[in-house]
Write a protein that holds these residues in place. Structure first.
Motif, PDB file in Angstrom:
ATOM      1  N   PHE A   1     -24.292   6.373  21.776  1.00 41.64           N
ATOM      2  CA  PHE A   1     -24.628   5.597  20.588  1.00 41.64           C
ATOM      3  C   PHE A   1     -24.165   6.301  19.315  1.00 41.64           C
ATOM      4  CE2 PHE A   1     -28.059   3.953  23.481  1.00 41.64           C
ATOM      5  CZ  PHE A   1     -27.539   2.672  23.565  1.00 41.64           C
ATOM      6  N   ASP A   2     -23.839   5.462  18.311  1.00 41.64           N
ATOM      7  CA  ASP A   2     -23.346   5.982  17.030  1.00 41.64           C
ATOM      8  C   ASP A   2     -24.265   5.623  15.871  1.00 41.64           C
ATOM      9  OD1 ASP A   2     -21.234   7.299  15.490  1.00 41.64           O
ATOM     10  OD2 ASP A   2     -20.853   5.303  14.664  1.00 41.64           O
ATOM     11  N   LYS A   3     -24.999   4.518  15.962  1.00 43.88           N
ATOM     12  CA  LYS A   3     -25.939   4.086  14.921  1.00 43.88           C
ATOM     13  C   LYS A   3     -27.192   3.539  15.595  1.00 43.88           C
ATOM     14  CE  LYS A   3     -23.149   4.727  11.353  1.00 43.88           C
ATOM     15  NZ  LYS A   3     -22.396   3.599  10.794  1.00 43.88           N
TER      16      LYS A   3
ATOM     17  N   GLY B   1     -18.095   0.188  20.247  1.00 43.46           N
ATOM     18  CA  GLY B   1     -18.264  -1.076  19.547  1.00 43.46           C
ATOM     19  C   GLY B   1     -19.228  -2.036  20.187  1.00 43.46           C
ATOM     20  N   THR B   2     -19.855  -1.662  21.295  1.00 42.72           N
ATOM     21  CA  THR B   2     -20.846  -2.519  21.931  1.00 42.72           C
ATOM     22  C   THR B   2     -22.222  -2.281  21.319  1.00 42.72           C
ATOM     23  OG1 THR B   2     -21.199  -0.886  23.685  1.00 42.72           O
ATOM     24  CG2 THR B   2     -19.564  -2.612  24.092  1.00 42.72           C
TER      25      THR B   2
ATOM     26  N   THR C   1     -30.471  -2.833  26.573  1.00 41.02           N
ATOM     27  CA  THR C   1     -29.740  -3.888  27.264  1.00 41.02           C
ATOM     28  C   THR C   1     -28.588  -4.362  26.387  1.00 41.02           C
ATOM     29  OG1 THR C   1     -31.814  -4.590  28.313  1.00 41.02           O
ATOM     30  CG2 THR C   1     -29.949  -6.127  28.394  1.00 41.02           C
ATOM     31  N   GLN C   2     -27.407  -4.479  26.966  1.00 38.11           N
ATOM     32  CA  GLN C   2     -26.229  -4.809  26.176  1.00 38.11           C
ATOM     33  C   GLN C   2     -26.255  -6.265  25.698  1.00 38.11           C
ATOM     34  OE1 GLN C   2     -22.489  -3.985  28.071  1.00 38.11           O
ATOM     35  NE2 GLN C   2     -21.265  -4.755  26.373  1.00 38.11           N
ATOM     36  N   VAL C   3     -25.846  -6.465  24.431  1.00 35.93           N
ATOM     37  CA  VAL C   3     -25.675  -7.800  23.865  1.00 35.93           C
ATOM     38  C   VAL C   3     -24.264  -8.262  24.233  1.00 35.93           C
ATOM     39  CG1 VAL C   3     -25.753  -9.205  21.771  1.00 35.93           C
ATOM     40  CG2 VAL C   3     -27.241  -7.202  21.984  1.00 35.93           C
TER      41      VAL C   3
ATOM     42  N   VAL D   1     -18.430  -3.771  16.910  1.00 33.50           N
ATOM     43  CA  VAL D   1     -19.461  -3.421  15.927  1.00 33.50           C
ATOM     44  C   VAL D   1     -19.349  -1.960  15.507  1.00 33.50           C
ATOM     45  CG1 VAL D   1     -21.951  -3.266  15.543  1.00 33.50           C
ATOM     46  CG2 VAL D   1     -21.003  -5.192  16.818  1.00 33.50           C
ATOM     47  N   VAL D   2     -19.494  -1.722  14.190  1.00 33.05           N
ATOM     48  CA  VAL D   2     -19.485  -0.361  13.658  1.00 33.05           C
ATOM     49  C   VAL D   2     -20.801  -0.002  12.985  1.00 33.05           C
ATOM     50  CG1 VAL D   2     -16.986  -0.309  13.359  1.00 33.05           C
ATOM     51  CG2 VAL D   2     -18.431  -1.128  11.475  1.00 33.05           C
TER      52      VAL D   2
END
Length: 687
Positions: free
Chosen positions: A251-253, A268-269, A293-295, A305-306
């Motif tokens: 994860f980044d954010k 980007g997920t 859980t992935q969108v 997504v960023v």
């Protein structure tokens, strides 16, 4: 309710230009003085912060606000009944901004939940309404009493679902969590359970918090009845536990809503977990997820997504092209549209706004920053949209920042939404016009104002601390007769001292006659001229008329008499005054280069703000007791320029002779001074 992000202390703080001053602007509900003053209007206004060090970022909770200063100090104000402002005052709001006592290290990250705050200062600290530090609610009977098992099947609470269908407001008021499990922690405590590695991000929701580690894993603590800790159970935890995210996901954010969490990965997920009854998880009709859980619908849209943010019950995501999508509750047009009457949507909706730089989400409204301003939409019962008086904002529209210069020339470096108010940190896009707008000419000196003061000025109702050396250079009258301040209130004397350190024009553009009189008594002709030259500023947006300050309160007036300009404002002598301060320094640095030797005077205390000189002069080495210190440098002239810049803040290349910007970069690297490196970059760009 959004993570506010920065990097490290002072030189590497995530800020576009450390040398351009900034201000904090807030608007919306002021029920608990969360706009920084008890009488603040709901329209956008500049918040008067207590220190000269400018704000770097802001974080909004339900009714409180945290502001991270560039100096690494943390300012709090607003509701404090549950201890969320980190002070010992009980059952009282913090009606004007206060600085928390220094932590063991500078604060670099902060996030606000509904009734608690979490911050990073070397370690992660938390305060406010919190669970006891330890695992709680392990009693199966307690869960079965509320109609679910520990590992339970999908949430089958019929009562809650009926409330959602009938009235969202009733649903919000029908908390199933047990407040007796939480306790008020009024001073910061160290968060337990986190691994020993660097922290990358913080987020806080209604009664839970999430921490993003450098390795891309998320840890969470707090209430878990909706699965918001992401650990696969409903067990509450006062200590942080690792979320059960897929092993190959980094994860980044991370961001937190009332009872859900959203995180975007480096690929980007997006993954969500927690409560989803209003579609806030983006998982279609799924009403709860107890693990990340992935969108998948975002992947199907090709939406990389960023950044992600979370409001109470809606979620926004931004891609690299500045486009925004959202999902979740839509009753109040939080997504720029409405799906059904009171329900939301679990499928992403494209929002009609482009070229977005940053995003934020509040209780029932949303906010984005563009190159030329801030746009908001959603619920507006407390004028949290900053657009005037109306109930809804259906589509993104600009915030009316009438108290600031032209928005096209501003950078919105930090934006944050609370339950029903918002705040942003704003600065000019370049340094050329910074002094005409606001801010200290020398941010390093301004930040040093509260460091080891050696002079106490007595006032009629308190004291003001400062440095004799600065006052001698800037206001000799005050050093000659310290008693002159004893008949004036602390607020007036503090504004004078702030001006002496920063050369900053007052942010309040109305004339303060008390300050004018004090400026005359101290023979500060330029400051007096600045005060008398201030034109009256509008203090309210459309729908609230025109306001001015009268005896500390906003008063509506239809016609305002303009103050008289007494002949213009004299040129500032700040740089010359600071050169005098440097020449009267208490240490001489003998700079030995390959071809020449230069000696420069310096103020030891200010020098030690740089890590290099702190280690050399303030850590028990032989040089700590010497009045003359020899330094081996590659370029003596460049080193002298860097030391002079520390004292004066003068960015004009002509003030330093023929110093080469390449040499300045090398000196900046030696001394560990990023602001000097940025100065060299400015000189290089001007060639």
């Amino acid at each position: 309710l959004k993570c506010v992000f920065s990097r490290r202390f002072l030189h590497t703080l995530a800020f576009p230009n450390m040398n351009v001053p900034s201000v904090l602007v807030a608007w919306g509900s002021n029920s608990s003085a969360q706009l920084g003053a008890p009488d603040a209007k709901r329209s956008p206004n500049i918040v008067q912060l207590p220190f000269s060090s400018p704000p770097a970022s802001a974080a909004c909770g339900a009714e409180h606000c945290a502001v991270l200063l560039r100096s690494g100090r943390l300012v709090m104000f607003g509701r404090n009944k549950e201890g969320q402002c980190g002070t010992i005052e009980e059952n009282s709001d913090i009606v004007s901004p206060i600085c928390l006592p220094p932590f063991s290290r500078p604060v670099t990250l902060v996030a606000c939940g509904s009734s608690h705050t979490i911050a990073l200062a070397g370690q992660v600290y938390e305060w406010g309404l919190l669970l006891a530090q330890g695992r709680t609610d392990e009693n199966r009977e307690g869960y079965q009493r509320y109609g679910r098992s520990m590992m339970g099947a999908e949430d089958s609470n019929e009562f809650r679902e009926r409330l959602v269908r009938q009235s969202f407001q009733k649903y919000l008021l029908s908390s199933e969590c047990h407040e007796e499990d939480r306790q008020i922690v009024r001073t910061p405590r160290v968060a337990l359970g986190l691994p020993s590695q660097e922290v990358k991000g913080l987020a806080a929701g209604w009664a839970h918090a999430a921490v993003l580690m450098e390795d891309g894993r998320v840890w969470a603590a707090g209430y878990n009845e909706k699965g918001q800790l992401g650990i696969g159970t409903r067990v509450n935890n006062g200590c942080f536990v690792e979320c059960h995210s897929p092993q190959d996901v980094k994860f980044d954010k991370v961001a937190a809503g009332l009872n859900h969490v959203v995180a975007c990965a480096t690929d980007g997920t997006v993954y969500t977990w927690g409560l989803g009854s209003l579609g806030q998880l983006g998982l279609g009709k799924k009403k709860e997820a107890r693990v990340p859980t992935q969108v998948e619908s975002l992947v199907n849209m090709g939406f990389h997504v960023v950044d992600v943010v979370a409001g109470d019950n809606h979620t926004l995501a931004q891609n690299r092209d500045g486009e925004v999508v959202g999902w979740g509750h839509t009753e109040y047009f939080q997504l720029g549209t409405r799906v059904g009457e009171r329900q939301g949507t679990g499928d992403p909706i494209r929002i009609r706004v482009n070229d977005v730089r940053s995003i934020s989400a509040g209780g029932k409204f949303s906010l984005v920053a563009l190159d030329d301003g801030i746009h908001t939409w959603g619920w507006n019962s407390n004028r949290e949209l900053g657009q005037g008086a109306f109930q809804y904002g259906v589509h993104p529209m600009p915030v009316q920042l009438v108290t600031l210069p032209a928005q096209a020339h501003l950078d919105f470096v930090s934006i944050s939404c609370g339950a029903n108010f918002a705040a942003c940190v704003v600065q000019p896009k370049d340094a050329d016009a910074q002094h005409a707008a606001w801010g200290p000419r020398n941010p390093r000196l301004a930040a040093h104002q509260d460091m080891q003061p050696d002079l106490v000025l007595k006032t009629s109702d308190g004291i003001v601390r400062c440095h004799r050396r600065v006052l001698k250079a800037r206001c000799p009258k005050l050093v000659e007769d310290e008693s002159v301040t004893q008949s004036w209130p602390t607020s007036a004397v503090q504004k004078i001292v702030d001006y002496l350190y920063s050369d900053r024009e007052p942010l309040n553009k109305t004339v303060d006659q008390q300050l004018v009189q004090l400026a005359v008594a101290l023979e500060l002709g330029r400051f007096k001229a600045i005060l008398e030259d201030r034109s009256t500023a509008r203090a309210a947006a459309e729908g609230e008329g025109q306001y001015v300050r009268v005896n500390g309160k906003w008063v509506q007036q239809d016609s305002i008499e303009q103050p008289v300009n007494t002949g213009g404002i004299p040129e500032s002598t700040f740089y010359e005054d600071m050169a005098m301060l440097q020449q009267s320094g208490d240490v001489v640095l003998k700079l030995k280069g390959p071809d020449d030797v230069l000696s420069v005077s310096a103020w030891r205390s200010l020098l030690c703000d740089a890590h290099y000189f702190a280690a050399l002069l303030d850590r028990g080495f032989l040089e700590a007791n010497q009045s003359e210190v020899v330094l081996q440098v590659e370029d003596a002239a460049a080193a002298a320029a860097a030391i002079t810049f520390m004292h004066t803040g003068d960015r004009r290349q002509a003030a330093y002779g023929s110093v080469d910007h390449h040499a300045l970069w090398k000196v900046a690297d030696l001394f560990g001074m990023d602001d000097v490196a940025e100065l060299g970059e400015e000189w290089a760009a001007a060639m």
